[in-house]
Each structure stands twice: as structure tokens, then as C-alpha cells.
Write a protein that holds these residues in place. Structure first.
Motif, PDB file in Angstrom:
ATOM      1  N   ARG A 219     -21.840   7.105 -30.297  1.00  0.00           N
ATOM      2  CA  ARG A 219     -22.543   8.091 -31.136  1.00  0.00           C
ATOM      3  C   ARG A 219     -22.572   7.600 -32.574  1.00  0.00           C
ATOM      4  O   ARG A 219     -21.544   7.271 -33.157  1.00  0.00           O
ATOM      5  CB  ARG A 219     -21.843   9.442 -31.062  1.00  0.00           C
ATOM      6  N   MET A 220     -23.774   7.563 -33.157  1.00  0.00           N
ATOM      7  CA  MET A 220     -23.905   7.106 -34.536  1.00  0.00           C
ATOM      8  C   MET A 220     -24.571   8.136 -35.441  1.00  0.00           C
ATOM      9  O   MET A 220     -24.758   7.896 -36.631  1.00  0.00           O
ATOM     10  CB  MET A 220     -24.681   5.780 -34.568  1.00  0.00           C
ATOM     11  N   LYS A 221     -24.941   9.286 -34.893  1.00  0.00           N
ATOM     12  CA  LYS A 221     -25.568  10.350 -35.656  1.00  0.00           C
ATOM     13  C   LYS A 221     -24.714  11.613 -35.595  1.00  0.00           C
ATOM     14  O   LYS A 221     -24.194  11.971 -34.540  1.00  0.00           O
ATOM     15  CB  LYS A 221     -26.964  10.664 -35.108  1.00  0.00           C
ATOM     16  N   ALA A 222     -24.581  12.273 -36.742  1.00  0.00           N
ATOM     17  CA  ALA A 222     -23.773  13.484 -36.810  1.00  0.00           C
ATOM     18  C   ALA A 222     -24.463  14.642 -36.092  1.00  0.00           C
ATOM     19  O   ALA A 222     -25.692  14.725 -36.047  1.00  0.00           O
ATOM     20  CB  ALA A 222     -23.500  13.850 -38.265  1.00  0.00           C
ATOM     21  N   GLU A 223     -23.655  15.540 -35.539  1.00  0.00           N
ATOM     22  CA  GLU A 223     -24.185  16.703 -34.839  1.00  0.00           C
ATOM     23  C   GLU A 223     -24.234  17.941 -35.720  1.00  0.00           C
ATOM     24  O   GLU A 223     -25.060  18.832 -35.499  1.00  0.00           O
ATOM     25  CB  GLU A 223     -23.333  16.998 -33.596  1.00  0.00           C
ATOM     26  N   GLN A 224     -23.355  18.023 -36.710  1.00  0.00           N
ATOM     27  CA  GLN A 224     -23.248  19.226 -37.535  1.00  0.00           C
ATOM     28  C   GLN A 224     -23.859  19.000 -38.921  1.00  0.00           C
ATOM     29  O   GLN A 224     -23.830  17.883 -39.448  1.00  0.00           O
ATOM     30  CB  GLN A 224     -21.773  19.626 -37.689  1.00  0.00           C
ATOM     31  N   PRO A 225     -24.378  20.064 -39.546  1.00  0.00           N
ATOM     32  CA  PRO A 225     -24.914  19.927 -40.901  1.00  0.00           C
ATOM     33  C   PRO A 225     -23.836  19.900 -41.986  1.00  0.00           C
ATOM     34  O   PRO A 225     -24.072  19.407 -43.090  1.00  0.00           O
ATOM     35  CB  PRO A 225     -25.817  21.158 -41.054  1.00  0.00           C
ATOM     36  N   PHE A 226     -22.641  20.443 -41.673  1.00  0.00           N
ATOM     37  CA  PHE A 226     -21.614  20.563 -42.705  1.00  0.00           C
ATOM     38  C   PHE A 226     -20.246  20.566 -42.027  1.00  0.00           C
ATOM     39  O   PHE A 226     -20.063  21.153 -40.956  1.00  0.00           O
ATOM     40  CB  PHE A 226     -21.810  21.862 -43.507  1.00  0.00           C
ATOM     41  N   TYR A 227     -19.273  19.895 -42.680  1.00  0.00           N
ATOM     42  CA  TYR A 227     -17.937  19.745 -42.098  1.00  0.00           C
ATOM     43  C   TYR A 227     -16.866  20.233 -43.069  1.00  0.00           C
ATOM     44  O   TYR A 227     -17.067  20.256 -44.287  1.00  0.00           O
ATOM     45  CB  TYR A 227     -17.678  18.277 -41.746  1.00  0.00           C
ATOM     46  N   ASP A 228     -15.729  20.594 -42.507  1.00  0.00           N
ATOM     47  CA  ASP A 228     -14.575  20.894 -43.351  1.00  0.00           C
ATOM     48  C   ASP A 228     -13.992  19.613 -43.935  1.00  0.00           C
ATOM     49  O   ASP A 228     -13.588  19.576 -45.099  1.00  0.00           O
ATOM     50  CB  ASP A 228     -13.491  21.620 -42.542  1.00  0.00           C
ATOM     51  N   VAL A 229     -13.951  18.552 -43.115  1.00  0.00           N
ATOM     52  CA  VAL A 229     -13.384  17.293 -43.593  1.00  0.00           C
ATOM     53  C   VAL A 229     -14.141  16.130 -42.971  1.00  0.00           C
ATOM     54  O   VAL A 229     -14.426  16.115 -41.771  1.00  0.00           O
ATOM     55  CB  VAL A 229     -11.867  17.196 -43.280  1.00  0.00           C
ATOM     56  N   ILE A 230     -14.472  15.169 -43.821  1.00  0.00           N
ATOM     57  CA  ILE A 230     -15.096  13.916 -43.398  1.00  0.00           C
ATOM     58  C   ILE A 230     -14.055  12.823 -43.583  1.00  0.00           C
ATOM     59  O   ILE A 230     -13.603  12.576 -44.706  1.00  0.00           O
ATOM     60  CB  ILE A 230     -16.353  13.605 -44.235  1.00  0.00           C
ATOM     61  N   ILE A 231     -13.676  12.167 -42.500  1.00  0.00           N
ATOM     62  CA  ILE A 231     -12.661  11.116 -42.561  1.00  0.00           C
ATOM     63  C   ILE A 231     -13.363   9.768 -42.440  1.00  0.00           C
ATOM     64  O   ILE A 231     -14.088   9.521 -41.477  1.00  0.00           O
ATOM     65  CB  ILE A 231     -11.620  11.279 -41.436  1.00  0.00           C
ATOM     66  N   ILE A 232     -13.128   8.897 -43.429  1.00  0.00           N
ATOM     67  CA  ILE A 232     -13.768   7.575 -43.451  1.00  0.00           C
ATOM     68  C   ILE A 232     -12.734   6.529 -43.058  1.00  0.00           C
ATOM     69  O   ILE A 232     -11.862   6.162 -43.837  1.00  0.00           O
ATOM     70  CB  ILE A 232     -14.345   7.247 -44.846  1.00  0.00           C
ATOM     71  N   GLY A 233     -12.808   6.056 -41.814  1.00  0.00           N
ATOM     72  CA  GLY A 233     -11.876   5.044 -41.329  1.00  0.00           C
ATOM     73  C   GLY A 233     -11.014   5.567 -40.207  1.00  0.00           C
ATOM     74  O   GLY A 233     -10.323   6.580 -40.364  1.00  0.00           O
ATOM     75  N   ALA A 234     -11.046   4.889 -39.047  1.00  0.00           N
ATOM     76  CA  ALA A 234     -10.320   5.355 -37.870  1.00  0.00           C
ATOM     77  C   ALA A 234      -9.131   4.466 -37.546  1.00  0.00           C
ATOM     78  O   ALA A 234      -8.888   4.122 -36.393  1.00  0.00           O
ATOM     79  CB  ALA A 234     -11.253   5.451 -36.664  1.00  0.00           C
ATOM     80  N   GLY A 235      -8.389   4.066 -38.604  1.00  0.00           N
ATOM     81  CA  GLY A 235      -7.114   3.403 -38.374  1.00  0.00           C
ATOM     82  C   GLY A 235      -6.052   4.443 -38.057  1.00  0.00           C
ATOM     83  O   GLY A 235      -6.369   5.619 -37.829  1.00  0.00           O
ATOM     84  N   PRO A 236      -4.770   4.065 -38.033  1.00  0.00           N
ATOM     85  CA  PRO A 236      -3.713   5.033 -37.713  1.00  0.00           C
ATOM     86  C   PRO A 236      -3.731   6.274 -38.602  1.00  0.00           C
ATOM     87  O   PRO A 236      -3.548   7.389 -38.110  1.00  0.00           O
ATOM     88  CB  PRO A 236      -2.429   4.216 -37.916  1.00  0.00           C
ATOM     89  N   ALA A 237      -3.975   6.094 -39.908  1.00  0.00           N
ATOM     90  CA  ALA A 237      -3.996   7.243 -40.816  1.00  0.00           C
ATOM     91  C   ALA A 237      -5.162   8.164 -40.501  1.00  0.00           C
ATOM     92  O   ALA A 237      -5.009   9.394 -40.431  1.00  0.00           O
ATOM     93  CB  ALA A 237      -4.060   6.761 -42.264  1.00  0.00           C
ATOM     94  N   GLY A 238      -6.349   7.594 -40.330  1.00  0.00           N
ATOM     95  CA  GLY A 238      -7.523   8.408 -40.040  1.00  0.00           C
ATOM     96  C   GLY A 238      -7.428   9.111 -38.702  1.00  0.00           C
ATOM     97  O   GLY A 238      -7.802  10.287 -38.572  1.00  0.00           O
ATOM     98  N   LEU A 239      -6.925   8.402 -37.690  1.00  0.00           N
ATOM     99  CA  LEU A 239      -6.782   9.015 -36.373  1.00  0.00           C
ATOM    100  C   LEU A 239      -5.773  10.159 -36.407  1.00  0.00           C
ATOM    101  O   LEU A 239      -5.997  11.221 -35.804  1.00  0.00           O
ATOM    102  CB  LEU A 239      -6.352   7.960 -35.357  1.00  0.00           C
ATOM    103  N   ALA A 240      -4.657   9.965 -37.112  1.00  0.00           N
ATOM    104  CA  ALA A 240      -3.652  11.025 -37.207  1.00  0.00           C
ATOM    105  C   ALA A 240      -4.218  12.252 -37.909  1.00  0.00           C
ATOM    106  O   ALA A 240      -4.026  13.391 -37.457  1.00  0.00           O
ATOM    107  CB  ALA A 240      -2.423  10.509 -37.945  1.00  0.00           C
ATOM    108  N   ALA A 241      -4.927  12.028 -39.011  1.00  0.00           N
ATOM    109  CA  ALA A 241      -5.522  13.151 -39.730  1.00  0.00           C
ATOM    110  C   ALA A 241      -6.549  13.876 -38.863  1.00  0.00           C
ATOM    111  O   ALA A 241      -6.644  15.107 -38.878  1.00  0.00           O
ATOM    112  CB  ALA A 241      -6.187  12.652 -41.016  1.00  0.00           C
ATOM    113  N   ALA A 242      -7.308  13.121 -38.080  1.00  0.00           N
ATOM    114  CA  ALA A 242      -8.309  13.727 -37.208  1.00  0.00           C
ATOM    115  C   ALA A 242      -7.659  14.568 -36.119  1.00  0.00           C
ATOM    116  O   ALA A 242      -8.145  15.664 -35.790  1.00  0.00           O
ATOM    117  CB  ALA A 242      -9.181  12.640 -36.594  1.00  0.00           C
ATOM    118  N   VAL A 243      -6.561  14.068 -35.550  1.00  0.00           N
ATOM    119  CA  VAL A 243      -5.856  14.822 -34.515  1.00  0.00           C
ATOM    120  C   VAL A 243      -5.371  16.156 -35.066  1.00  0.00           C
ATOM    121  O   VAL A 243      -5.581  17.222 -34.464  1.00  0.00           O
ATOM    122  CB  VAL A 243      -4.671  14.003 -33.956  1.00  0.00           C
ATOM    123  N   TYR A 244      -4.729  16.124 -36.237  1.00  0.00           N
ATOM    124  CA  TYR A 244      -4.188  17.359 -36.797  1.00  0.00           C
ATOM    125  C   TYR A 244      -5.294  18.270 -37.331  1.00  0.00           C
ATOM    126  O   TYR A 244      -5.211  19.497 -37.205  1.00  0.00           O
ATOM    127  CB  TYR A 244      -3.157  17.039 -37.888  1.00  0.00           C
TER     128      TYR A 244
END
Length: 552
Positions: A219-244
């Protein structure tokens, strides 16, 4: 998956009869494919080859217009050389059939009519199929990459699939005979490589990673018009923040330019991560984390790259490389770091053709029984050396310093000392890389005496420190002289906040000079470059984001 039995006869009545008899006896174990001309059958075989299907038997009538059975079998062998070949003949053609057995490697001939099949057809086919199954290896059911080992473009595609944990089969044009017929089927030549062939039979010639990603279904296109949080980077820090973030019900999108896991995903074995006493690979860690992320409903956009971020009132807007934009209340930057480039003559021209950045997991098997060079002296270099030592004849580590203990964990130093085919050369650096179309040799220089020597080399893996991936931010947030992002207490200089800070309150922990934009992980000034600390910072950043959202 069932293999195919292919029958070819231009007489529709005979063709249907042989199909009926084959289906009655072998329909539960095999798929039966019927064709009424050699040309149609060859076209079907080409499609089966593209889908990597197996063909066990070719049963072909000799007397066909435009193409005889023997002529068909000769052409079909280019697609399926191991399939059993049976010629269906009239009594008058037995001499031709016998010559075909001697000259064209036909396995058997059957006389028409073959009734009753229980006596004249099935026993013969049974014997041939038993022989075929004895040496049959099931074909790989997935993506196949055809190319040259020393092609940078081929390496790029392999690395992209490998990092994203997409199973694929690597077919070296110089080592795998089947690549010739495969290229013929997709109408490509050797100078058009790499080629990527998909399970449905479609293919891409010299594709970009974006084209491959689109075909695979990323998936390369966003589904929502607006987000609570946009995380740039899916390393350990980004993945952890996304999980929580996802688990707390925040509308979260995660953007990754290469592959989930970041630099950690290139670690062959992480042995000091809490809770895994036997260790785990970086890819295993990334896979587990990604499963959690998706379970909590977080959107993942990749491969997709952020190129800028700006403030528009209460919104934080991230522009992506394709020109699209993401809007949200907060942004978390977890872009991490990348390996520093080796700035020596010849290295840039040979990147992907013997010179590689990172642990080069996709190249491990290609280096079997060869000598491998690794430059770097930190944990990532040590992990790579131990992994390569399982396959290579010898692994030589080139370390600029005079001791591994200053930059590498004790357990890795001990493992390296215990591995017989790892040689560590201290106070040595790469001065030049030599080769035309691929790496052929390295000039090594002693860092104290400046003495140089040249060694033969086919593979050099570079793991020499890190630089933050933050240039895309430009002047949006404050960074230190090395490009690492300043946040929280690190923003305070001479007991004062920077002039750019617009609020009366102090910045939250991990909040940058722009309210609502946070940073976590290796891209942050003063961070500890460890997987566990990245996970911890991502978790803390998510909690700080929750606090920020309560006030806006």
C-alpha cells in the motif's frame, strides 16, 4: 500442487478420448491439459513455464499437420526437458517412432488404438510417471528474479524483496540453465535484465522497486484524510510507537521508504535483546512487530518517502515523494540512520557489483566458499562477520581502530575470537576499490604506517558508522552540527529555549523545536544506538503525543 499431463492430437475425437482415459486414471493426482495442435500446445507450455508449473508427461500424436509429434517434442524440451515424452503413432509409423527413441530422446511410443487402456496405456504411463517422480523436485511457487550476480539493478531488486520478507527465487543467468527458456517465454533478452516473474505468469522487465511493490500489493496511498499521528520511519522506534498508538485507539499511519525494521532488520542475529535468550534475527523482530502493528489497525505506507513537513495551523502536513500529502495532528520522526558511504576511489562505481552497504543478507549464499571482506568494527559488523562465516571460506574484518572492545559488545568479540574462519585486521582501512564491471581487488592501507597492499576481493560489505536520515527536514526543526534532531531538554541552551519555540510551556520529552513534531530513536541527538532503546523511545514518544493531543 498438481503437475500436468499434456496430450496433443489434431484429431478432436482421438484427442478427447485420450484426455478421457488419462483423466479417469490420473485425474486425482495430475491435471490434464489437452491441445489439438503443436502450436497451441507450445503456447500453453510457455504459460505453464511462466507460472512455474510442473509438467510430468507429454503424450503427442506423430502425424499432425504443420508440426509432427517429434518436432513438437524437440521444441517442448526447451520448456520442460525433464518431462517424460511419449509418441502416439499408427502401426505404419513404428520405424519413425523407434528412430525418435534413438535420436530425439523420446521415452516411449504407443500404437493407436490403445484400448483397453488398462492393458495398453496405464501400465506404460505408470512406469514413466514413477521414473519422473523419483527425480522430481517441486518448483518454487512464488516470485522469481532473473539477473546477473554483479548487476547493481538486480541487487537492488533482490535487496528490496529480501528486506520486505517477500519470498523469491534467485536465478543467476550464468548458473541456471532454465533461465534461457524463461527469458524466451517473457520475450526478454540478457541485456534487459533483471526480470521479475510473478506466480500468475506476468513479468516486469528492468522494473523499479516501486513497480515491484505495486505488483506485490504494498500500500502506497493513504486511506484517511486526517490522522492523530503520522510516523515517519518503521524502524524499532517507529514500530513501537505505532503498536502503542494503535492499541490506544489513535488514528495512526506509518510511512517507510524501504522496508519495516530499519537498520536493525539487517542484523543476522541479535543476542542481547531482552526476552530472547537464543537471540533472533532483525528480520524476525521486524516481522513480529509488523504483525502487531497491523493487528491494531495501523496503516503502513511503503515504499513511500517523506520529503518535507510543514505546519498549517493545528495540522502537521507531510509531503511524500509522489507529491501526495498526509495531514495529522502530530508527527513522529523515527527515520533512524544509514551507514556512512565509503568515500574512496572506485567504491561508488562498484556499488551493487561487489561493494555493498549493510550486512548484505541477499548476497550470503552467493558468497559461499569465497573470501569476504567487511569494513567496520561495531556490533552490526560483528554480527555480519559471524553470519557470513557460516558460508564463506574466510571472512576478513577491516577495523580502523586498534581494538574491537571499544566499539563492540563483549559477547560478539568472544564469538568472533572463537570462529576459526574470521580474521580481524586492526588499524586497517580500504584505500581503493578496483574492478571494471565488478569488484576484483582492494587496496588496503595501514592507518598508522600508511603502508598499502592490494588483495583480491569479490565482495566488500561496508558497515562503518551512521549518519541520520534527516536532510529532508531542512530548517523545519532544529538539528545539531551532525544532523541529529534536538528535542526536549537538548533544546535548552544557556538556560533558554530557542527563539523558534512558540509556547509558554516547556517542550515535552522527545518533542522537537516545533510543537506537535516529535522524534525518537537513532535520529535523535544523544540517542543510544541500540534496538531496545529505540523501542523504549518509541513507546515514550507515543505517551508524549497523547499528552500533546489532550491539550489541542
Amino acid at each position: 500442487m498438481k503437475s500436468f499431463l499434456v496430450t496433443v492430437d489434431d484429431d478432436p475425437q482421438v484427442s478427447r478420448a485420450i484426455e478421457r482415459d488419462l483423466r479417469q486414471k490420473y485425474g486425482e493426482q495430475y491435471r490434464i491439459l489437452r491441445a489439438e495442435s503443436g502450436a497451441d500446445a507450445l503456447a500453453s507450455l510457455e504459460q505453464l513455464k511462466l507460472r512455474n508449473e510442473a509438467v510430468a508427461l507429454l503424450l503427442v500424436d506423430q502425424r499432425m499437420p504443420k508440426m509432427t509429434g517429434i518436432e513438437f517434442l524437440a521444441e517442448a524440451s526447451a520448456f520442460y526437458p525433464d518431462a517424460k515424452r511419449v509418441l502416439l503413432t499408427a502401426y505404419a509409423d513404428t520405424d519413425a517412432a523407434i528412430r525418435a527413441i534413438n535420436d530425439a530422446q523420446v521415452d516411449y511410443y504407443l500404437l493407436k488404438p490403445w484400448h483397453p487402456p488398462e492393458e495398453r496405456l496405464y501400465p506404460i504411463i505408470d512406469d514413466l510417471l514413477d521414473d519422473w517422480k523419483a527425480s522430481f523436485k517441486a518448483p518454487f511457487q512464488g516470485i522469481r528474479v532473473v539477473g546477473h550476480r554483479w548487476s547493481p539493478h538486480t541487487h537492488q531488486i533482490k535487496e528490496f524483496l529480501g528486506k520486505n520478507q517477500v519470498p523469491y527465487q534467485w536465478l543467476d543467468i550464468e548458473k541456471h540453465a532454465e533461465t534461457r527458456s524463461l527469458l524466451q517465454s517473457i520475450h526478454a533478452s540478457e541485456d534487459q535484465l533483471p526480470a521479475v516473474v510473478f506466480p500468475d505468469g506476468s513479468s516486469l522487465i528492468q522494473p523499479t522497486t516501486f513497480q515491484v511493490a505495486e505488483k506485490v500489493g504494498f500500500r502506497m496511498k493513504a486511506e484517511q484524510p486526517f490522522y492523530d499521528v503520522i510516523i515517519i520511519g518503521a524502524g524499532p522506534a517507529g514500530l513501537a510507537a505505532a503498536v502503542y498508538g494503535g492499541s490506544e485507539g489513535l488514528k495512526t499511519v506509518l510511512v517507510e521508504r524501504e522496508a519495516p525494521g530499519g537498520q536493525a532488520s539487517m542484523s543476522s542475529r541479535i543476542e542481547n535483546y531482552l526476552g530472547f535468550p537464543a537471540g533472533l534475527s532483525g528480520q524476525d523482530l521486524a516481522r513480529r512487530a509488523l504483525t502487531q502493528v497491523q493487528r491494531f489497525g495501523v496503516e503502513l505506507l511503503h515504499p513511500q518517502e517523506a520529503v518535507s513537513v510543514r505546519v498549517a495551523g493545528p495540522a502537521r502536513i507531510v509531503t511524500l515523494a509522489d507529491g501526495s500529502e498526509l495531514s495529522g495532528k502530530t508527527v513522529l520522526i523515527t527515520t533512524g540512520v544509514s551507514y556512512r558511504t565509503l568515500d574512496v576511489p572506485g567504491a561508488a562505481n562498484l556499488m551493487g557489483a561487489g561493494v555493498y552497504y549493510g550486512a548484505g543478507m541477499t548476497e550470503v549464499l552467493a558468497c559461499k566458499d569465497e573470501d569476504v571482506y567487511i569494513t567496520g568494527g561495531a556490533n552490526s559488523a560483528g554480527q555480519a562477520a559471524i553470519h557470513f562465516a557460516r558460508y564463506a571460506s574466510q571472512v576478513t574484518m577491516l577495523v580502523r581502530g586498534d581494538s574491537l572492545t571499544q566499539t563492540m559488545s563483549h559477547y560478539l568479540v568472544e564469538r568472533i575470537n572463537q570462529t576459526a574462519n574470521i580474521c580481524v585486521e586492526m588499524n586497517v582501512e580500504v584505500a581503493e576499490a578496483h574492478g571494471t564491471s565488478r569488484l576484483e581487488s582492494l587496496m588496503l592501507r595501514h592507518t598508522t604506517t600508511q603502508d598499502c597492499r592490494t588483495v583480491s576481493a569479490q565482495s566488500l560489505f561496508i558497515l562503518i558508522g551512521a549518519q541520520p536520515h534527516t536532510d529532508w527536514l531542512k530548517e523545519t526543526v532544529l538539528r545539531d552540527e551532525h544532523g541529529f534532531i534536538l528535542a526536549g531538554p537538548d533544546l535548552i541552551r544557556d538556560d533558554r529555549l530557542p527563539a523558534e519555540w512558540p509556547l509558554a510551556r516547556m517542550p515535552y520529552l522527545l518533542e522537537t523545536s516545533v510543537p506537535g513534531i516529535f522524534v525518537a530513536g537513532d535520529a535523535r541527538h544523544g540517542s543510544i544506538k541500540r534496538v531496545a532503546s529505540g523501542v523504549g523511545e518509541g513507546t515514550i514518544a507515543e505517551k508524549m503525543i497523547e499528552r500533546y493531543l489532550e491539550e489541542v
